[in-house]
Design a protein around this motif. Sequence first.
Motif, PDB file in Angstrom:
ATOM      1  N   LEU A  71      12.419 -10.537   0.886  1.00 32.20           N
ATOM      2  CA  LEU A  71      11.323  -9.558   1.059  1.00 32.20           C
ATOM      3  C   LEU A  71      11.599  -8.300   0.238  1.00 32.20           C
ATOM      4  CD1 LEU A  71      10.245  -9.165   4.805  1.00 32.20           C
ATOM      5  CD2 LEU A  71       8.881  -9.976   2.895  1.00 32.20           C
ATOM      6  N   ALA A  72      12.833  -7.815   0.299  1.00 35.73           N
ATOM      7  CA  ALA A  72      13.185  -6.589  -0.431  1.00 35.73           C
ATOM      8  C   ALA A  72      12.987  -6.815  -1.929  1.00 35.73           C
ATOM      9  CB  ALA A  72      14.625  -6.190  -0.128  1.00 35.73           C
ATOM     10  N   ALA A  73      13.375  -7.989  -2.418  1.00 39.85           N
ATOM     11  CA  ALA A  73      13.249  -8.275  -3.856  1.00 39.85           C
ATOM     12  C   ALA A  73      11.782  -8.352  -4.256  1.00 39.85           C
ATOM     13  CB  ALA A  73      13.963  -9.580  -4.186  1.00 39.85           C
ATOM     14  N   ARG A  74      10.981  -8.981  -3.402  1.00 39.70           N
ATOM     15  CA  ARG A  74       9.565  -9.154  -3.728  1.00 39.70           C
ATOM     16  C   ARG A  74       8.825  -7.811  -3.689  1.00 39.70           C
ATOM     17  NH1 ARG A  74       5.317 -12.100  -1.425  1.00 39.70           N
ATOM     18  NH2 ARG A  74       6.324 -12.351   0.584  1.00 39.70           N
ATOM     19  N   ASP A  75       9.150  -6.975  -2.691  1.00 41.79           N
ATOM     20  CA  ASP A  75       8.537  -5.640  -2.610  1.00 41.79           C
ATOM     21  C   ASP A  75       8.880  -4.836  -3.853  1.00 41.79           C
ATOM     22  OD1 ASP A  75       7.611  -6.203  -0.098  1.00 41.79           O
ATOM     23  OD2 ASP A  75       9.139  -5.013   0.947  1.00 41.79           O
ATOM     24  N   ALA A  76      10.157  -4.917  -4.270  1.00 42.48           N
ATOM     25  CA  ALA A  76      10.585  -4.137  -5.433  1.00 42.48           C
ATOM     26  C   ALA A  76       9.813  -4.604  -6.661  1.00 42.48           C
ATOM     27  CB  ALA A  76      12.095  -4.302  -5.644  1.00 42.48           C
ATOM     28  N   GLU A  77       9.638  -5.920  -6.785  1.00 41.97           N
ATOM     29  CA  GLU A  77       8.905  -6.461  -7.934  1.00 41.97           C
ATOM     30  C   GLU A  77       7.439  -6.010  -7.889  1.00 41.97           C
ATOM     31  OE1 GLU A  77      10.329 -10.494  -8.657  1.00 41.97           O
ATOM     32  OE2 GLU A  77       8.332 -10.997  -9.375  1.00 41.97           O
ATOM     33  N   ASP A  78       6.832  -6.076  -6.700  1.00 38.68           N
ATOM     34  CA  ASP A  78       5.417  -5.704  -6.572  1.00 38.68           C
ATOM     35  C   ASP A  78       5.209  -4.201  -6.831  1.00 38.68           C
ATOM     36  OD1 ASP A  78       4.733  -8.312  -5.921  1.00 38.68           O
ATOM     37  OD2 ASP A  78       4.800  -7.969  -3.761  1.00 38.68           O
ATOM     38  N   ALA A  79       6.195  -3.386  -6.425  1.00 38.21           N
ATOM     39  CA  ALA A  79       6.041  -1.935  -6.576  1.00 38.21           C
ATOM     40  C   ALA A  79       6.386  -1.479  -7.992  1.00 38.21           C
ATOM     41  CB  ALA A  79       6.935  -1.209  -5.570  1.00 38.21           C
ATOM     42  N   ALA A  80       7.250  -2.230  -8.682  1.00 35.96           N
ATOM     43  CA  ALA A  80       7.736  -1.761  -9.986  1.00 35.96           C
ATOM     44  C   ALA A  80       6.864  -2.213 -11.143  1.00 35.96           C
ATOM     45  CB  ALA A  80       9.167  -2.268 -10.207  1.00 35.96           C
ATOM     46  N   ARG A  81       5.988  -3.203 -10.917  1.00 38.97           N
ATOM     47  CA  ARG A  81       5.230  -3.699 -12.063  1.00 38.97           C
ATOM     48  C   ARG A  81       4.288  -2.610 -12.588  1.00 38.97           C
ATOM     49  NH1 ARG A  81       2.131  -7.499  -8.005  1.00 38.97           N
ATOM     50  NH2 ARG A  81       0.518  -6.030  -7.410  1.00 38.97           N
ATOM     51  N   THR A  82       3.990  -2.689 -13.869  1.00 40.44           N
ATOM     52  CA  THR A  82       3.179  -1.625 -14.464  1.00 40.44           C
ATOM     53  C   THR A  82       1.711  -1.813 -14.118  1.00 40.44           C
ATOM     54  OG1 THR A  82       3.232  -2.932 -16.465  1.00 40.44           O
ATOM     55  CG2 THR A  82       4.697  -1.035 -16.380  1.00 40.44           C
ATOM     56  N   ILE A  83       1.279  -3.062 -13.939  1.00 36.57           N
ATOM     57  CA  ILE A  83      -0.141  -3.289 -13.678  1.00 36.57           C
ATOM     58  C   ILE A  83      -0.385  -3.464 -12.179  1.00 36.57           C
ATOM     59  CG2 ILE A  83       0.229  -5.694 -14.426  1.00 36.57           C
ATOM     60  CD1 ILE A  83      -2.835  -5.570 -15.065  1.00 36.57           C
ATOM     61  N   ALA A  84      -1.335  -2.664 -11.656  1.00 35.38           N
ATOM     62  CA  ALA A  84      -1.714  -2.720 -10.244  1.00 35.38           C
ATOM     63  C   ALA A  84      -0.510  -2.802  -9.306  1.00 35.38           C
ATOM     64  CB  ALA A  84      -2.665  -3.900  -9.995  1.00 35.38           C
ATOM     65  N   PRO A  85       0.410  -1.838  -9.409  1.00 31.59           N
ATOM     66  CA  PRO A  85       1.589  -1.889  -8.530  1.00 31.59           C
ATOM     67  C   PRO A  85       1.218  -1.637  -7.066  1.00 31.59           C
ATOM     68  CG  PRO A  85       1.535   0.199  -9.695  1.00 31.59           C
ATOM     69  CD  PRO A  85       0.398  -0.623 -10.241  1.00 31.59           C
ATOM     70  N   LEU A  86       2.113  -2.063  -6.170  1.00 31.16           N
ATOM     71  CA  LEU A  86       1.922  -1.798  -4.745  1.00 31.16           C
ATOM     72  C   LEU A  86       2.104  -0.305  -4.488  1.00 31.16           C
ATOM     73  CD1 LEU A  86       1.856  -2.550  -1.706  1.00 31.16           C
ATOM     74  CD2 LEU A  86       4.316  -2.881  -1.863  1.00 31.16           C
ATOM     75  N   ARG A  87       1.028   0.364  -4.143  1.00 29.76           N
ATOM     76  CA  ARG A  87       1.126   1.782  -3.763  1.00 29.76           C
ATOM     77  C   ARG A  87      -0.142   2.156  -2.988  1.00 29.76           C
ATOM     78  NH1 ARG A  87      -2.263   4.738  -6.807  1.00 29.76           N
ATOM     79  NH2 ARG A  87      -2.812   3.955  -8.858  1.00 29.76           N
ATOM     80  N   PRO A  88      -0.046   3.151  -2.092  1.00 28.97           N
ATOM     81  CA  PRO A  88      -1.248   3.538  -1.357  1.00 28.97           C
ATOM     82  C   PRO A  88      -2.244   4.236  -2.285  1.00 28.97           C
ATOM     83  CG  PRO A  88       0.717   4.667  -0.494  1.00 28.97           C
ATOM     84  CD  PRO A  88       1.155   3.898  -1.690  1.00 28.97           C
ATOM     85  N   ALA A  89      -3.532   3.988  -2.101  1.00 29.92           N
ATOM     86  CA  ALA A  89      -4.556   4.764  -2.810  1.00 29.92           C
ATOM     87  C   ALA A  89      -4.455   6.213  -2.330  1.00 29.92           C
ATOM     88  CB  ALA A  89      -5.939   4.198  -2.481  1.00 29.92           C
ATOM     89  N   ALA A  90      -4.879   7.140  -3.180  1.00 28.56           N
ATOM     90  CA  ALA A  90      -4.775   8.562  -2.818  1.00 28.56           C
ATOM     91  C   ALA A  90      -5.532   8.852  -1.523  1.00 28.56           C
ATOM     92  CB  ALA A  90      -5.320   9.420  -3.958  1.00 28.56           C
TER      93      ALA A  90
END
Length: 214
Positions: free
Chosen positions: A161-180
Amino acid sequence: MAPPLTIAIDGPAAAGKGTLARRLAAHFNLPYLDTGLLYRAVGRRVLDHGGDPADPAQAAQAARALTPADLTRDDLRTQAVDRAASAVAGQAAVRAALLDFQRQFARTQGAVLDGRDIGTVVLPDATAKLFVTASLAARAERRWRERGAVLGALAQVTADLAARDAEDAARTIAPLRPAADAVTLDTTALDAEAAFQAALALVAAAIGARASPS
Ligand code: DC
């Protein structure tokens, strides 16, 4: 006429998004789309053909060839598919191929969509946006209780899970992050019912804000 009700639920894996999204959809009588399934089905297709999900040409071809039947397969939640989905999700052509379908899904009747980029990219004008999260330990334990038999020991589930979250958050396109304009709901200390009640209150507030803008 007011636009249809759309609810965007984003957050990391195993935060309880799916359960919440399904219950909100039932409550508001809206269609529900688990967008993670789209990425899983693309990864599954590449694996079926003996391909490499990290290869952009193969992943894009699989995304364009996706059919509704691919989403109903019962082998989309294995560890191999978890990894393949994360690999294809980092690719621009794959995301572009899946974008229209997601937007169309919500267009006429409204909908609840859950994923990683619903509030930021897919439905930036959603009526309500929730960013659902929980501690890594809580998420790993939930996932392990649900799927430990196929995913292995708790330590392994936590590391994956930690590895997948890191991958999802670090990618340049549509990364995992809250909308403003998303509201964060931390479900670490909440059971499913308490999480639903909290989500319902947040969505109701967003609907009220839309009905009477200040
Ligand atoms: O939510 P899930 O675990 O089924 O998602 C599978 C993968 O797809 C995961 O690596 C995140 C990715 N995903 C994404 O990039 N964007 C979405 N809207 C939904 C899922």
